[in-house]
Structures are given as structure tokens and as C-alpha cells.
Scaffold this motif. Sequence first.
Motif, PDB file in Angstrom:
ATOM      1  N   ARG A  35      17.638  33.658  38.556  1.00  0.00           N
ATOM      2  CA  ARG A  35      17.183  33.648  39.922  1.00  0.00           C
ATOM      3  C   ARG A  35      17.362  32.282  40.584  1.00  0.00           C
ATOM      4  NH1 ARG A  35      11.752  36.089  40.156  1.00  0.00           N
ATOM      5  NH2 ARG A  35      12.759  38.014  40.467  1.00  0.00           N
TER       6      ARG A  35
ATOM      7  N   TYR B  12      25.671  43.744  36.050  1.00  0.00           N
ATOM      8  CA  TYR B  12      26.616  43.152  34.799  1.00  0.00           C
ATOM      9  C   TYR B  12      25.846  43.140  33.541  1.00  0.00           C
ATOM     10  CZ  TYR B  12      29.921  40.753  32.084  1.00  0.00           C
ATOM     11  OH  TYR B  12      30.679  40.210  31.183  1.00  0.00           O
TER      12      TYR B  12
ATOM     13  N   TYR C 277      19.951  36.274  29.872  1.00  0.00           N
ATOM     14  CA  TYR C 277      21.512  36.214  29.563  1.00  0.00           C
ATOM     15  C   TYR C 277      22.172  34.996  29.045  1.00  0.00           C
ATOM     16  CZ  TYR C 277      20.711  39.660  33.120  1.00  0.00           C
ATOM     17  OH  TYR C 277      20.394  40.852  33.900  1.00  0.00           O
TER      18      TYR C 277
ATOM     19  N   GLY D  66      16.638  40.736  36.461  1.00  0.00           N
ATOM     20  CA  GLY D  66      17.023  42.166  37.036  1.00  0.00           C
ATOM     21  C   GLY D  66      16.362  43.307  36.630  1.00  0.00           C
ATOM     22  N   LYS D  67      14.930  43.199  36.419  1.00  0.00           N
ATOM     23  CA  LYS D  67      14.183  44.305  36.340  1.00  0.00           C
ATOM     24  C   LYS D  67      13.976  45.181  37.433  1.00  0.00           C
ATOM     25  CE  LYS D  67      10.814  41.759  34.464  1.00  0.00           C
ATOM     26  NZ  LYS D  67      11.419  40.314  34.630  1.00  0.00           N
ATOM     27  N   THR D  68      13.542  44.325  38.490  1.00  0.00           N
ATOM     28  CA  THR D  68      13.311  45.064  39.920  1.00  0.00           C
ATOM     29  C   THR D  68      14.546  45.682  40.465  1.00  0.00           C
ATOM     30  OG1 THR D  68      12.034  43.083  39.989  1.00  0.00           O
ATOM     31  CG2 THR D  68      12.327  44.553  41.733  1.00  0.00           C
ATOM     32  N   SER D  69      15.600  44.978  40.313  1.00  0.00           N
ATOM     33  CA  SER D  69      16.706  45.395  40.790  1.00  0.00           C
ATOM     34  C   SER D  69      17.257  46.751  40.027  1.00  0.00           C
ATOM     35  CB  SER D  69      17.629  44.265  40.814  1.00  0.00           C
ATOM     36  OG  SER D  69      18.888  44.488  40.470  1.00  0.00           O
TER      37      SER D  69
ATOM     38  N   GLY E  96      13.954  37.051  36.702  1.00  0.00           N
ATOM     39  CA  GLY E  96      15.210  37.162  37.423  1.00  0.00           C
ATOM     40  C   GLY E  96      16.327  37.518  36.312  1.00  0.00           C
TER      41      GLY E  96
ATOM     42  N   LYS F 161      27.087  38.056  47.322  1.00  0.00           N
ATOM     43  CA  LYS F 161      25.977  38.431  48.134  1.00  0.00           C
ATOM     44  C   LYS F 161      25.394  37.338  48.931  1.00  0.00           C
ATOM     45  CE  LYS F 161      21.724  38.829  46.320  1.00  0.00           C
ATOM     46  NZ  LYS F 161      21.054  38.996  44.963  1.00  0.00           N
TER      47      LYS F 161
HETATM   48  P1  ADP Z   1      13.132  40.326  37.948  1.00  0.00           P
HETATM   49  O1  ADP Z   1      12.465  41.759  38.559  1.00  0.00           O
HETATM   50  O2  ADP Z   1      13.548  40.610  36.528  1.00  0.00           O
HETATM   51  O3  ADP Z   1      12.116  39.135  38.038  1.00  0.00           O
HETATM   52  P2  ADP Z   1      15.164  40.786  39.945  1.00  0.00           P
HETATM   53  O4  ADP Z   1      15.497  42.146  39.709  1.00  0.00           O
HETATM   54  O5  ADP Z   1      14.291  40.349  41.111  1.00  0.00           O
HETATM   55  O6  ADP Z   1      14.458  40.050  38.682  1.00  0.00           O
HETATM   56  O7  ADP Z   1      16.393  39.925  39.986  1.00  0.00           O
HETATM   57  C1  ADP Z   1      16.769  38.722  40.501  1.00  0.00           C
HETATM   58  C2  ADP Z   1      18.203  38.944  41.296  1.00  0.00           C
HETATM   59  O8  ADP Z   1      19.071  38.445  40.365  1.00  0.00           O
HETATM   60  C3  ADP Z   1      18.505  40.092  41.908  1.00  0.00           C
HETATM   61  O9  ADP Z   1      19.103  39.525  43.203  1.00  0.00           O
HETATM   62  C4  ADP Z   1      19.403  40.658  41.069  1.00  0.00           C
HETATM   63  O10 ADP Z   1      20.398  41.511  41.918  1.00  0.00           O
HETATM   64  C5  ADP Z   1      20.389  39.601  40.450  1.00  0.00           C
HETATM   65  N1  ADP Z   1      20.404  40.121  38.909  1.00  0.00           N
HETATM   66  C6  ADP Z   1      19.663  40.246  37.664  1.00  0.00           C
HETATM   67  N2  ADP Z   1      20.548  40.511  36.598  1.00  0.00           N
HETATM   68  C7  ADP Z   1      21.668  41.018  37.363  1.00  0.00           C
HETATM   69  C8  ADP Z   1      22.597  41.752  36.552  1.00  0.00           C
HETATM   70  N3  ADP Z   1      22.681  41.733  35.522  1.00  0.00           N
HETATM   71  N4  ADP Z   1      23.724  42.067  37.551  1.00  0.00           N
HETATM   72  C9  ADP Z   1      23.619  41.660  38.713  1.00  0.00           C
HETATM   73  N5  ADP Z   1      22.543  41.246  39.475  1.00  0.00           N
HETATM   74  C10 ADP Z   1      21.651  40.711  38.601  1.00  0.00           C
END
Ligand code: ADP
Length: 851
Positions: free
Chosen positions: A561, A343, A512, A379-382, A377, A528
Motif C-alpha cells: 500500500r 500476482y 510479499y 490484497g485481501k480486499t482486492s 495492503g 493503475k
Molecule cells: P488489504 O485488503 O489486504 O489491506 P488491498 O486489497 O486493499 O489490501 O490491497 C491494496 C492494493 O494493493 C490494492 O490496490 C491491490 O490491488 C494491490 N495489491 C495487493 N496485492 C496485490 C497482488 N498480489 N497483485 C496485484 N495487486 C495487488
Amino acid sequence: MAAGSAIQIPSRLPLLLTHESVLLPGSTMRTSVDSPRNMQLVRSRLLKGTSLRSTIIGVIPNTSDPTSDCDDLPNLHRIGTAALAVQVVGSNWPKPHYTLLVTGLCRFQILQLLKEKPYPVAEVQQLDRLEQFTNGHKSEEELGELSEQFYKYAVQLVEMLDMSVPAVAKLRRLLDNLPREALPDILTSIIRTTNQEKLQILDAVRLEERFKMTIPLLVRQIEGLKLLQKTRKSKQDDDKRVVAIRPNRRISHGSITEDEEEEEDHDDVVMLEKKIRTSSMSEQALKVCLKEIKRLKKMPQSMPEYALTRNYLELMVELPWNKSTKDRLEIRAARIVLDNDHYAMEKLKKRVLEYLAVRQLKNNLKGPILCFVGPPGVGKTSVGRSIAKTLGREFHRIALGGVCDQSDIRGHRRTYVGSMPGRIINGLKTVGVNNPVFLLDEVDKLAKSLQGDPAAALLEVLDPEQNHSFTDHYLNVAFDLSQVLFIATANTTATIPPALLDRMEVIQVPGYTQEEKIEIAHRHLIPKQLELHGLTPQQIQIPQVTTLGIITRYTREAGVRALDRKLGAICRAVAVKVAEGQHKEAKPDRAEVGEGEDCKEHVTEDAKPESISDTADLALPPEMPILIDFHALKDILGPPMYDMEVSERLSQPGVAIGLAWTPLGGEIMFVEASRMDGEGQLTLTGQLGDVMKESAHLAISWLRSNAKRYQLTNASGSFDLLDNTDIHLHFPAGAVTKDGPSAGVTIVTCLASLFSGRLVCSDVAMTGEITLRGLVLPVGGIKDKVLAAHRAGLKRIIIPQRNEKDLEEIAAHVRQELSFVLAGCLDEVLNAAFDGGFAVKARLEHLNSKL
Ligand code: ADP
């Protein structure tokens, strides 16, 4: 075997108990010694003994699990082979261990066990009569036909093997010279037989029986070889050599075709060579591998280098030199996947789609490497994972946090003990294709050490001009990385080495807003978590106000997170309730008893859903769905961690709120000042960096030079603010290092409040660099800072005029809830920070009210 010499074995023999292998008279076997009894035998008999007699031991096969024979001696096989211990090789690492080379002499039978500890010793009876070999033609005559037939097959078999292999030629000579009686044992141990078959031969004490049993084994081997020759003409040499050298291989009793397959499987080195030849590795790699396999063939297995070389070759074969997945890139589908998985984060998604679109049009990867920079947290990895999904590629994450050795990236040279390939090559081996998406996580946390700079090693990996011939030290041949899609993530660009940063295109992923977090929670995180905990929406209901409560009172973060973790905690608590409920439903009687007045107290407005905070009616099965309200939140997560403390802290002059940017997102930061009698000293506390200290000096100088204009005085009413006065500036959260110029305006405001005795508005936060002449210069991280102020419930934000453009990135609803003051100079800052402005006139007002 020493045919012709009349060997009489001792009547008492120490017994070596083997588990897997069977030693037959006339053959040699290497066996590994690790059970306590066998170790004792080797130590006290073989290593200490000096006579030839002491090197003769009895080998008893088929002992059940000799490693666990701590106390009771297992049942021993009745018949064994007296053997000569030819060699003992020992090592103490990783644990004490011996390898024993033994040559079988003759069969014996255990008559009586004399002692069990520390190793078994038995009184034995020799079964094979060794002295008969010289003059014993009697048995040959008796068994004439049987032994002739056997000899014929034996010759046929040996002739099928390659005479150029020394072991085969020797065997051929032995066939002619050895007494026929010895042949069944020798041949059985050379051809492929199972341990069970060998055991049967060992148990066949009568010669006739032995001949009869061995003939079918020879026939089977001959048939197998015939078939094999048809299919593997070119590689005969090696096969035969391995057949000759490694006699102890097992094969199943299956059909001949299965034999053939088994044969291929078991000839490890030959198989490896075949795999190398058929793999699609580069020419250079093939050359190196063939050279290595040649060395491997000549190497004894016990050499440590054998295992090293083998591991190396196996890795080379496993690497996906030419194996790739097919990209299925379709921009519309990619957009849908990205939107479904995430999102908000519009800017990031837009840039990712552009990147993918270019790749779709131009089948070439030579683009910049994307680097997502933002707090944890967000969503970079995701997003990286979603990119792999849209492309239909494998995904692999390489965590670089704390990596300080360049060998982690580029591998260790094979000369080192425990050498292994770097993470890139390992990753390729794991995914098994040469075009995965590699996510280089936390590139900003690479460290340097004496072992070299891993960031420098990454340069080669990431440079599209160089990475088609990336050379890992372990592989020592080039591997083409040009098909790999690299994406990097970081919390800040400040600590990424400039050369590395230069290779990447940075995309900022800001934190966010509260509203975005609520949406993310309800669209993604809650479903989830429910799935993870085996719950359904019919069992738990988390209203949006509760989510907001969690966000504001239990988390203070830019990403989601901690929010995700808190939701997980709630789900766990509910899972207990639901499980308990299910349990109680099975016993309805008890449930009815518990129904009392107490329950009413906890019924929420919505009569149906029940709060989890109900503890009084534990005896009742909970009514579904369980509603998570504020009571329940408190029960599960404990008292709120963050309260709105802002207004309380601004109840004295000399405090102002600044906005800071950290790798974890934006934060509000209090600046406190106090003055006391002294000699004009400025004290700064709170782990400040040099830039921040300079800002403080600048602020004081500017205020001193403008004291008259603003009617600022020290305690004794003098416009020289530092006259007989010391100033102490403190930045709370003293354990965290702070630096950067953006606190300039906050320090000025804080000191202005101190010297004027007026309170700074409690809902104002500010950021901006100052100059000596009172100008306000732009700063970075505006979006994160504004979001932090919004999170903290502040209403008015003072930012440098030249940062106006950054406001466009901020979501419209956040902008609506905040009022922004764009300040070009410090006059404007002070005017906005104090209720009623901070003009010269203000002093009179102030004096009136204060005096
Ligand atoms: P980062 O790599 O930035 O530290 P992650 O990619 O591990 O963070 O994200 C942490 C969690 O938050 C994951 O489970 C991810 O799916 C969720 N998340 C983060 N941003 C979003 C988003 N915009 N929409 C849906 N889920 C998100």
C-alpha cells in the motif's frame, strides 16, 4: 364555508406569502411556514393575537421563493384569498418551523401595501360578496345554463367516487346544499389541478369566467377516472379516498394516458401498497407490511410516526427479497481472472479456486466462511472483489473496524428515534440483490461496549444453519441471508473472538518479498497509477531499480500500500511536468532560450529520457518519456526514510537481532542489554507483555546455570552472573507493546554477548521459544519473519528445528539468498550467532583478544 353569514373581512390584512400552493375560497390547506416573514406573521399575529379578527390573514399565492426574502419584498400576486387560520402546529427541531392550517374565505385584491416588515400588511378590497349567497338568485338565473352544466359534471364526478369514504359522502351533501357560486372554487381545489390552473381560477373574479374555466377541468378528471376504473377496479376505494383527501396534487397537461400514469405515481400510499403487494417479500413480511400500511392510512401526515412507518415500508419494498444475479461460475475463467488481477499469492488463489470449484459442483453455499488473515495492503480486499467478479455477483464491503454496537450489525428497534437497519440489511438494499459477495473487512477490530457485542451478532449472520432467517431488529421479520457469500478479512486471528473464528476458515496471506513487490508494482500498481493520473508509458518510465529503491528505502511494509502511494506521488509530480511541458510547447520561443549548458549535467546515460530532477531547464518542455532515476526519487519523495542501519547497531556486545511478528507483518527487532553494579536486579523496558518478561527470566536462569560451561562471567570475573550486578534489557521502539515467547533465543544470545564481551554477527537474526533446559521450541509467523529479515538485508536466520516445514512456503529465490540454521537447542543457537561458534574454547580466544 359559512354561506349565508355576511362576513366582511377586515380592510387591512397581514399577508402570508406562499410559494407552492394556491388556496381557494372554501377549501382548507395545510402549509408549512419557514420563511422569516411568514414566521414573524405567525409569531406576532397568530400566536399572540386573541381576537377572532386576528386569525384572519391574507394568503398571497405564487410568491417567488419566499425562503430567501430577507430584504426586498418580492412582487406580490395581486389577488389573494382571505383565510381563517384554524390551527398552528410548531416544532423547534431540527429548526424552528410551523405548520399552518388555513381555510379560505373569499378573494381580495391588494389596494396598497401598508408595511413590509416584519411581515407585509396591505389595505385590501374584498372581491367575493359572501352575503349574496343567501338571497342572490340573480346570478344563478343569469348563468343558469352554465351553472347547470357545471353542476351536472360535478355530480357525475362525485358519483364516480366511493360514497363509503366519509369525505366523498360529505362532498355529495355539500354539492346539494352549497350555493352554486361556491362550487367552482371548492371543486377545483379537490380535483387534480396544477397550481397554475388554480391560480387562473383564483384570478377569475367574474363568476361566469370561473364556471367556464372549471368545466374542462372537471371533464378531464372524469375521463381520467373512467380510464382508471377500467384498470384498477380492485383498488378503487383507496384511490378515491386519496383523490378526496389530497386535493393539491399536480398533474401535467399531457394526454389522458399520461394522466393515468401520473395518477398512479402520485398516490404515494396507494402506490406503496401496490408495490408491497406485488413485491416478492416473504409471507410473514407481507403480513407485517399490510398491517403497517393500514395504520399509515389512518395516520395524519404530520405525525412523526408517519415518516417512520413510511421509511420502514419503503425499505421493505426495496429489499431484494427474491432478486438475485445469476452465478456464472466457470473455474477456468475464475483462474484467469484471479491470475490477471493478482500476482503471486499462489496459496491463497489455490484455496479460493478450490472453494469455487466445490461451489460449482455442489450448488450449495453451506461451506466454511473464508477469512483472509494477513498484514495490510497484501490484497485481501482486492481478492474478495475478484471473487465477486468471477462469480458475476455484486460486491459490497462492510468495514467492521471499531464497530462496538451490536445494533450496527443487527439494526435498532423501530421504537428508537433515528432507528435504522443494520449494515447487513443496508448492504443488501444498496446492492439490490440477495446474493452479493459481502466482504466483512477487519473482523479482528470489532470492539465490545455497553451496547452489546457485535461479534456475537455476527455469529448469527455467518452461521449457515441460522442465517436463512436472520432477523434485523429494524425489520423485525426474518430475511434469508443464505445466498450471500461472506468473506472476512483480518490482520490477526488473535483478537477475533473464538466463537467467531470457529465459523471461519482462516487463510493466511503473508507479506510479499521484494521481488514479488517489484513484479506487482510493474504489472499492476504502475499501470493503475498511470491511468489514474492520465499518463501514458510514453511519458514516464520507472525502471525496476527505481522500484527496488522505493521498496527498500522509502517503505518498510509487508504489503504494497505504501509503495502504491509513493508511486502515486511520483505520477503526480510527473503529471505536473507533463502539463507544464504541454503549456510550454505552445510557446516554442521560450523553450529555445532556456537551452544551455546546464542541461547536459542532467542527461542520463540513456541520452533520450530526461530526469525529472532537472530543475535548471524548467523552461524546456521535458523530453518524453521522463525517466525516474534516484535523483528524481529524492526530489519527489525526499531523502530516503530507511537506511540499512543493522550493522552499525551491532558494533557493541550485548545487542542481538530478533524477529517479531505483528499484525502488520514481520519485523526485525533489536534486543539490547547492559550490566552495571547492583544487587542482582533485572530491569526490563520497552512495553513488554508477561510472556516476554518470563522469557527474559528464563534466559537469565539458563545462562546462570550454564555460565561455567560457556565461561561466562560478570564484571568481577565471577560465574555467578548476577553477583553484585544489575542487568537491564531493553527492546527499542518502546511505545509499541510487545509480547510472545519467540524472543527467547534472542535474549539468550544478547546476554551471552554481554557476558562474553563478544559481538553477535551483524547479519544474523533469530527467533524461537526457549525452555529452562535449553531447548528451542517452534514459533509462528515464520514466513513473515523471514521476509522481514530479507527486507532488512540480513543473511543468516536461526529458526527452531521444528519450524523447518514452514520454510517450504518461502519463495525459492528468497531461500537461496538466505542461509537458515535449524536449532534444536540453545547451544546450536549460540554457535550460529557468533562468528567462530560459541564453544568453551571460545573463551580463551576471547580473553586473548579482549585483555
Ligand atoms: P488489504 O485488503 O489486504 O489491506 P488491498 O486489497 O486493499 O489490501 O490491497 C491494496 C492494493 O494493493 C490494492 O490496490 C491491490 O490491488 C494491490 N495489491 C495487493 N496485492 C496485490 C497482488 N498480489 N497483485 C496485484 N495487486 C495487488
